[in-house]
Each structure stands twice: as C-alpha cells, then as structure tokens.
Design a protein around this motif. Structure first.
Motif, PDB file in Angstrom:
ATOM      1  N   ASP A  57       0.857  -1.176   0.000  1.00  0.00           N
ATOM      2  CA  ASP A  57       0.000   0.000   0.000  1.00  0.00           C
ATOM      3  C   ASP A  57       0.897   1.231   0.000  1.00  0.00           C
ATOM      4  O   ASP A  57       1.437   1.611   1.040  1.00  0.00           O
ATOM      5  CB  ASP A  57      -0.908  -0.015   1.223  1.00  0.00           C
ATOM      6  CG  ASP A  57      -1.904   1.132   1.226  1.00  0.00           C
ATOM      7  OD1 ASP A  57      -1.768   2.061   0.415  1.00  0.00           O
ATOM      8  OD2 ASP A  57      -2.827   1.085   2.061  1.00  0.00           O
ATOM      9  N   GLU A  59       0.247   4.379  -0.366  1.00  0.00           N
ATOM     10  CA  GLU A  59      -0.258   5.478   0.464  1.00  0.00           C
ATOM     11  C   GLU A  59       0.083   5.242   1.936  1.00  0.00           C
ATOM     12  O   GLU A  59       0.465   6.158   2.648  1.00  0.00           O
ATOM     13  CB  GLU A  59      -1.765   5.656   0.276  1.00  0.00           C
ATOM     14  CG  GLU A  59      -2.150   6.198  -1.080  1.00  0.00           C
ATOM     15  CD  GLU A  59      -1.468   7.525  -1.414  1.00  0.00           C
ATOM     16  OE1 GLU A  59      -1.385   8.396  -0.524  1.00  0.00           O
ATOM     17  OE2 GLU A  59      -1.010   7.672  -2.556  1.00  0.00           O
ATOM     18  N   GLN A  60      -0.062   4.011   2.382  1.00  0.00           N
ATOM     19  CA  GLN A  60       0.259   3.676   3.771  1.00  0.00           C
ATOM     20  C   GLN A  60       1.758   3.889   4.027  1.00  0.00           C
ATOM     21  O   GLN A  60       2.158   4.397   5.063  1.00  0.00           O
ATOM     22  CB  GLN A  60      -0.127   2.226   4.075  1.00  0.00           C
ATOM     23  CG  GLN A  60       0.166   1.785   5.481  1.00  0.00           C
ATOM     24  CD  GLN A  60      -0.673   2.534   6.524  1.00  0.00           C
ATOM     25  OE1 GLN A  60      -1.800   2.921   6.237  1.00  0.00           O
ATOM     26  NE2 GLN A  60      -0.116   2.726   7.682  1.00  0.00           N
ATOM     27  N   ARG A  62       3.708   5.972   2.559  1.00  0.00           N
ATOM     28  CA  ARG A  62       4.026   7.394   2.512  1.00  0.00           C
ATOM     29  C   ARG A  62       3.599   8.139   3.768  1.00  0.00           C
ATOM     30  O   ARG A  62       4.115   9.210   4.066  1.00  0.00           O
ATOM     31  CB  ARG A  62       3.379   8.034   1.297  1.00  0.00           C
ATOM     32  CG  ARG A  62       4.017   7.636   0.003  1.00  0.00           C
ATOM     33  CD  ARG A  62       3.342   8.290  -1.158  1.00  0.00           C
ATOM     34  NE  ARG A  62       4.050   7.980  -2.397  1.00  0.00           N
ATOM     35  CZ  ARG A  62       3.514   8.067  -3.573  1.00  0.00           C
ATOM     36  NH1 ARG A  62       2.246   8.441  -3.726  1.00  0.00           N
ATOM     37  NH2 ARG A  62       4.213   7.785  -4.658  1.00  0.00           N
ATOM     38  N   LYS A  63       2.656   7.593   4.494  1.00  0.00           N
ATOM     39  CA  LYS A  63       2.164   8.260   5.691  1.00  0.00           C
ATOM     40  C   LYS A  63       3.295   8.438   6.694  1.00  0.00           C
ATOM     41  O   LYS A  63       4.077   7.526   6.935  1.00  0.00           O
ATOM     42  CB  LYS A  63       1.037   7.468   6.353  1.00  0.00           C
ATOM     43  CG  LYS A  63      -0.281   7.622   5.658  1.00  0.00           C
ATOM     44  CD  LYS A  63      -1.381   6.945   6.436  1.00  0.00           C
ATOM     45  CE  LYS A  63      -2.701   7.141   5.704  1.00  0.00           C
ATOM     46  NZ  LYS A  63      -3.791   6.461   6.373  1.00  0.00           N
ATOM     47  N   GLY A  64       3.353   9.633   7.250  1.00  0.00           N
ATOM     48  CA  GLY A  64       4.349   9.910   8.260  1.00  0.00           C
ATOM     49  C   GLY A  64       5.716  10.273   7.715  1.00  0.00           C
ATOM     50  O   GLY A  64       6.619  10.607   8.448  1.00  0.00           O
ATOM     51  N   ARG A  65       5.904  10.230   6.414  1.00  0.00           N
ATOM     52  CA  ARG A  65       7.182  10.560   5.802  1.00  0.00           C
ATOM     53  C   ARG A  65       7.600  11.997   6.063  1.00  0.00           C
ATOM     54  O   ARG A  65       8.746  12.286   6.306  1.00  0.00           O
ATOM     55  CB  ARG A  65       7.093  10.362   4.298  1.00  0.00           C
ATOM     56  CG  ARG A  65       7.967   9.286   3.787  1.00  0.00           C
ATOM     57  CD  ARG A  65       7.898   9.316   2.286  1.00  0.00           C
ATOM     58  NE  ARG A  65       8.664   8.215   1.789  1.00  0.00           N
ATOM     59  CZ  ARG A  65       8.860   7.985   0.511  1.00  0.00           C
ATOM     60  NH1 ARG A  65       8.325   8.769  -0.366  1.00  0.00           N
ATOM     61  NH2 ARG A  65       9.572   6.977   0.124  1.00  0.00           N
ATOM     62  N   ASP A  66       6.657  12.896   5.967  1.00  0.00           N
ATOM     63  CA  ASP A  66       6.962  14.315   6.112  1.00  0.00           C
ATOM     64  C   ASP A  66       6.694  14.824   7.537  1.00  0.00           C
ATOM     65  O   ASP A  66       6.588  16.017   7.766  1.00  0.00           O
ATOM     66  CB  ASP A  66       6.172  15.150   5.099  1.00  0.00           C
ATOM     67  CG  ASP A  66       4.662  15.008   5.273  1.00  0.00           C
ATOM     68  OD1 ASP A  66       4.244  14.220   6.136  1.00  0.00           O
ATOM     69  OD2 ASP A  66       3.932  15.668   4.523  1.00  0.00           O
ATOM     70  N   SER A  68       3.992  14.252   9.198  1.00  0.00           N
ATOM     71  CA  SER A  68       2.556  14.285   9.482  1.00  0.00           C
ATOM     72  C   SER A  68       2.055  12.874   9.753  1.00  0.00           C
ATOM     73  O   SER A  68       2.739  11.891   9.487  1.00  0.00           O
ATOM     74  CB  SER A  68       1.789  14.902   8.314  1.00  0.00           C
ATOM     75  OG  SER A  68       1.954  14.096   7.166  1.00  0.00           O
ATOM     76  N   CYS A  69       0.858  12.774  10.281  1.00  0.00           N
ATOM     77  CA  CYS A  69       0.288  11.454  10.614  1.00  0.00           C
ATOM     78  C   CYS A  69      -0.505  10.891   9.462  1.00  0.00           C
ATOM     79  O   CYS A  69      -0.978  11.507   8.631  1.00  0.00           O
ATOM     80  CB  CYS A  69      -0.627  11.572  11.831  1.00  0.00           C
ATOM     81  SG  CYS A  69       0.305  12.050  13.292  1.00  0.00           S
TER      82      CYS A  69
END
Length: 69
Positions: A57, A59-60, A62-66, A68-69
């Motif tokens: 996934d 998108e999953q 990529r979450k938290g990369r920058d 953010s949650c």
C-alpha cells in the motif's frame, strides 16, 4: 590502489575535465568509471520493469514521511 598507464584521448580528457570541473586525470578517470558503473546498474534495474510484481500500500508507506500522521 593500483598504478596503471593509460593512453587517453586528449580531446576526450579535455571535454571530460571541462564537464566535470575536475583538474587531475586520476580524478576524471575515477569519476568516469563510477558513472559507468552507476549507469549500468540503473540499466539493470530498468530491465526489471514489468517483470516484478509489487504488493503493498503505497499510500500507507508514505504516511508519516513528512512528519505528518
């Protein structure tokens, strides 16, 4: 490191020196060898296109990369 005697085309050397900004022949040759290896490795990776099935996934991942949650 081994010492090696090379016959290098003067015009190619001058072009490479101008392109890279490097001053010493050993630096230009070392740079060129590293670039050749990198290019071949990239070509090998590109040959895998369409041959490998990726599962996951994005998108999953990529979450938290920058931050953010």
């Amino acid at each position: 490191m081994a010492r090696t005697v090379l016959n290098i085309d003067d015009s190619l050397y001058e072009q490479a020196k101008t392109c890279t900004g490097l001053k010493k022949k050993v630096d230009v040759v070392t740079y060129a060898l590293k670039q050749l290896i990198e290019q071949r490795e990239l070509e090998k990776i590109l040959e895998l296109r369409g041959k490998i099935v990726w599962e996951g996934d994005l998108e999953q991942m990529r979450k938290g990369r920058d931050g953010s949650c």
